[in-house]
Write an enzyme that holds these catalytic residues in place. Structure first.
Site, PDB file in Angstrom:
ATOM      1  N   ILE A  34       1.008  -1.127   0.086  1.00 28.60           N
ATOM      2  CA  ILE A  34      -0.067   0.034   0.149  1.00 28.60           C
ATOM      3  C   ILE A  34       0.677   1.265  -0.076  1.00 28.60           C
ATOM      4  O   ILE A  34       0.292   2.518  -0.193  1.00 28.60           O
ATOM      5  CB  ILE A  34      -1.123   0.134   1.151  1.00 28.60           C
ATOM      6  CG1 ILE A  34      -0.391  -0.134   2.552  1.00 28.60           C
ATOM      7  CG2 ILE A  34      -2.085  -0.986   0.811  1.00 28.60           C
ATOM      8  CD1 ILE A  34      -1.261  -0.140   3.735  1.00 28.60           C
ATOM      9  N   GLY A  35       2.031   1.065   0.094  1.00 33.89           N
ATOM     10  CA  GLY A  35       2.898   2.439   0.048  1.00 33.89           C
ATOM     11  C   GLY A  35       4.481   2.107   0.112  1.00 33.89           C
ATOM     12  O   GLY A  35       5.027   0.904   0.503  1.00 33.89           O
ATOM     13  N   GLY A  37       8.396   4.061   0.704  1.00 32.89           N
ATOM     14  CA  GLY A  37       9.158   5.289   1.330  1.00 32.89           C
ATOM     15  C   GLY A  37      10.554   5.098   1.114  1.00 32.89           C
ATOM     16  O   GLY A  37      10.957   4.161   0.408  1.00 32.89           O
ATOM     17  N   VAL A  42       5.462  -0.492   2.815  1.00 31.77           N
ATOM     18  CA  VAL A  42       4.031  -0.769   3.798  1.00 31.77           C
ATOM     19  C   VAL A  42       3.344  -1.606   3.009  1.00 31.77           C
ATOM     20  O   VAL A  42       2.711  -1.484   1.847  1.00 31.77           O
ATOM     21  CB  VAL A  42       3.344   0.578   4.117  1.00 31.77           C
ATOM     22  CG1 VAL A  42       2.150   0.590   4.877  1.00 31.77           C
ATOM     23  CG2 VAL A  42       4.730   1.701   4.493  1.00 31.77           C
ATOM     24  N   ASP A 155       8.745  16.086   8.817  1.00 35.24           N
ATOM     25  CA  ASP A 155       8.157  15.520   7.502  1.00 35.24           C
ATOM     26  C   ASP A 155       6.620  15.550   7.143  1.00 35.24           C
ATOM     27  O   ASP A 155       6.172  14.711   6.714  1.00 35.24           O
ATOM     28  CB  ASP A 155       8.941  14.184   7.338  1.00 35.24           C
ATOM     29  CG  ASP A 155       8.607  13.654   6.171  1.00 35.24           C
ATOM     30  OD1 ASP A 155       8.703  14.493   4.919  1.00 35.24           O
ATOM     31  OD2 ASP A 155       8.844  12.506   5.638  1.00 35.24           O
TER      32      ASP A 155
END
Length: 192
Positions: A34-35, A37, A42, A155
């Site tokens: 789902i992600g 970085g 993730v 961030d």
């Protein structure tokens, strides 16, 4: 792997084992990605009947893992363990193989996606919802800034503002966060 990276990784794993809430790999039912970085991927997952997000420490584009990425990851996990607020992503546990942190799952995704994806499920938001999101974001930041010492996120962006099923804001990604120094001596020490 460089010795400094191996030492940082060893420290990270030791900290996970010492601080509890350890979840073994066989308890995790992995779902889709789902992600991504800078130093983690993730995944949607399920642990003990609970839907969670699993942030797994990885290298990107076959680049070697750095000591800084491991230390930032350990710092983020340490913060998630102590930050308890309705607008901060909830800590579920850690895993040592693979090295990962588990948090509550935010089904609506991140604010960037919600504001920019006009596809299925993301109708034009009403003003009331926009105001509620802004209030949730402000409440989360107020919590961080009211701590002693003050915690600076460093961030904050729409990609790090997550929304759960009920549209509640959850601030995430604390890898770059730092405690605000209280004195000139602490500032000088931080710069060394």
């Amino acid at each position: 792997m460089k010795p400094s990276v191996a030492l940082a990784l060893s420290s990270c794993l030791h900290a996970f084992q010492q601080e509890g809430k350890l979840i073994s790999l066989d308890e995790i039912t992995w779902g889709e990605t789902i992600g991504h970085g800078a130093f983690a991927t993730v995944y949607r997952a399920n642990v003990r009947g609970e839907d969670v997000a699993v942030k797994k420490l990885v290298t990107q584009n076959n680049l070697p893992m750095t000591e800084k990425s491991v230390r930032d990851f350990l710092s983020e996990v340490g913060l998630l363990r102590v930050l308890h607020h309705p607008n901060i992503i909830g800590f579920v546990g850690t895993c040592v193989d693979p090295v990962a942190v588990l948090t509550e799952l935010c089904q609506k995704g991140n604010l960037f996606m919600v504001l920019n994806e006009k596809g299925a499920g993301y109708r034009e938001m009403r003003w009331g919802r926009k105001v509620a999101i802004a209030r949730g974001l402000a409440a989360g930041m107020e919590y961080l800034h009211s701590r002693e010492p003050i915690l600076i996120h460093r961030d904050l962006k729409s990609l790090n503002v997550l929304l759960n099923r009920a549209w509640d804001v959850k601030l995430s990604d604390f890898g770059l966060s730092r405690w605000k120094p209280n004195s000139l001596t602490e500032i000088m020490t931080m710069q060394c």
